[in-house]
Design a protein around this motif. Structure first.
Motif, mmCIF file in Angstrom:
data_model
loop_
_atom_site.group_PDB
_atom_site.id
_atom_site.type_symbol
_atom_site.label_atom_id
_atom_site.label_comp_id
_atom_site.label_asym_id
_atom_site.label_seq_id
_atom_site.Cartn_x
_atom_site.Cartn_y
_atom_site.Cartn_z
ATOM 1 N N MET A 197 -6.204 -3.553 14.279
ATOM 2 C CA MET A 197 -5.573 -3.048 13.200
ATOM 3 C C MET A 197 -6.446 -2.631 12.036
ATOM 4 O O MET A 197 -7.402 -3.273 11.945
ATOM 5 C CB MET A 197 -4.852 -4.350 12.656
ATOM 6 N N ASP A 198 -5.701 -1.775 11.385
ATOM 7 C CA ASP A 198 -6.544 -1.376 9.914
ATOM 8 C C ASP A 198 -7.053 -2.386 9.134
ATOM 9 O O ASP A 198 -6.214 -3.448 8.841
ATOM 10 C CB ASP A 198 -5.834 -0.387 9.374
ATOM 11 N N LEU A 199 -8.273 -2.250 8.463
ATOM 12 C CA LEU A 199 -8.744 -3.449 7.637
ATOM 13 C C LEU A 199 -7.805 -3.774 6.581
ATOM 14 O O LEU A 199 -7.514 -4.865 6.065
ATOM 15 C CB LEU A 199 -10.036 -2.927 7.143
ATOM 16 N N SER A 200 -7.080 -2.840 6.143
ATOM 17 C CA SER A 200 -6.131 -2.962 4.792
ATOM 18 C C SER A 200 -5.080 -3.908 5.319
ATOM 19 O O SER A 200 -4.390 -4.508 4.491
ATOM 20 C CB SER A 200 -5.554 -1.599 4.394
ATOM 21 N N TYR A 201 -4.564 -3.971 6.561
ATOM 22 C CA TYR A 201 -3.562 -4.820 6.955
ATOM 23 C C TYR A 201 -4.218 -6.084 7.308
ATOM 24 O O TYR A 201 -3.498 -7.095 7.106
ATOM 25 C CB TYR A 201 -2.773 -4.205 8.032
#
Length: 244
Positions: A197-201
């Motif tokens: 999952m993308d780091l922002s999530y």
């Protein structure tokens, strides 16, 4: 290991939990609040799921704790069956309502998330079905404790029920691996290449997961302390009746 068993003593448990419970509660509130604010208001919408993906910050932590709560109850039940420590049985009893609430939150948020994604609120998907059965086991566990007057007999029977229900706790976690069919996606967090999952999530999700874990700890400690006090009160009442 010897020091760990010391806390099977109710007096030492009450002393430890007296400061650990409020600390866990404060940290849980801070982490869950930070994670939800970050995740809901400061992350972009997913290119496929849109804004509905943000329910992940409630769904994944609650689902994780629903399974882990039963795992904790299993360990506590085994300790009771093997070593007959009353604190472990009372801790398992206190964890059941919390685990049931977490399971219900996971089911409801999953339905809200699934409706726009799948076009239906519910599907008899292997993971969803095993999760629903796990919820029924939680309710049965709570009902069995309430139905039996003798606390030791209730602890024995609920411990056996916990062993049986553990099968569905495992299925709830790994059903998507055991069966390929079904609408439910794979694990939201994965270490496999290309599936992260993308780091922002991930970062706000990690905060929520840790926060839910601390919330579970605080609630179980509070419930166990209440059960210990109730057990003491019953013992004193029985002693007074015997003297009368």
């Amino acid at each position: 290991m010897a020091s760990l068993w010391e806390y099977a003593n109710p007096v030492k448990f009450m002393r430890l939990s007296g400061w650990l419970m409020p600390l866990s509660a404060v940290l849980a509130a801070a982490l869950i609040g930070a994670g939800l604010i970050w995740g809901l208001f400061f992350t972009a919408e997913d290119y496929r799921m849109g804004a509905s993906v943000k329910i992940i910050f409630l769904h994944v932590p609650s689902a994780l704790m629903a399974i882990n709560a039963w795992a904790m109850m299993l360990i506590a039940s085994l300790i009771w069956l093997i070593r007959r420590h009353h604190v472990s049985a009372l801790a398992a009893k206190a964890a059941a309502p919390v685990g049931a609430a977490m399971t219900l939150i996971a089911l409801l948020t999953g339905a809200i998330w699934g409706q726009p994604m799948w076009g239906t609120w519910w599907a008899w998907d292997p993971r969803l079905t095993s999760f629903l059965i796990l919820f029924v086991f939680y309710l049965g566990y709570i009902a069995l404790w309430s139905a039996i007057d003798d606390p030791d007999t209730a602890a024995d029977l609920t411990s056996v029920l916990c062993l049986v229900g553990s099968v569905f706790a495992v299925l709830s976690r790994y059903a998507a691996i055991f069966w390929n069919q079904g609408l439910h996606q794979g694990a939201s967090l994965s270490v496999a290449p290309g599936e992260r999952m993308d780091l922002s999530y991930r970062m706000p999700l990690y905060l929520c997961m840790i926060g839910f874990g601390l919330l579970f700890l605080a609630l179980v400690l509070a419930g166990t302390r209440t059960e210990i006090r109730a057990r003491r009160a019953r013992a004193l009442l029985t002693r007074e009746r015997a003297r009368a």
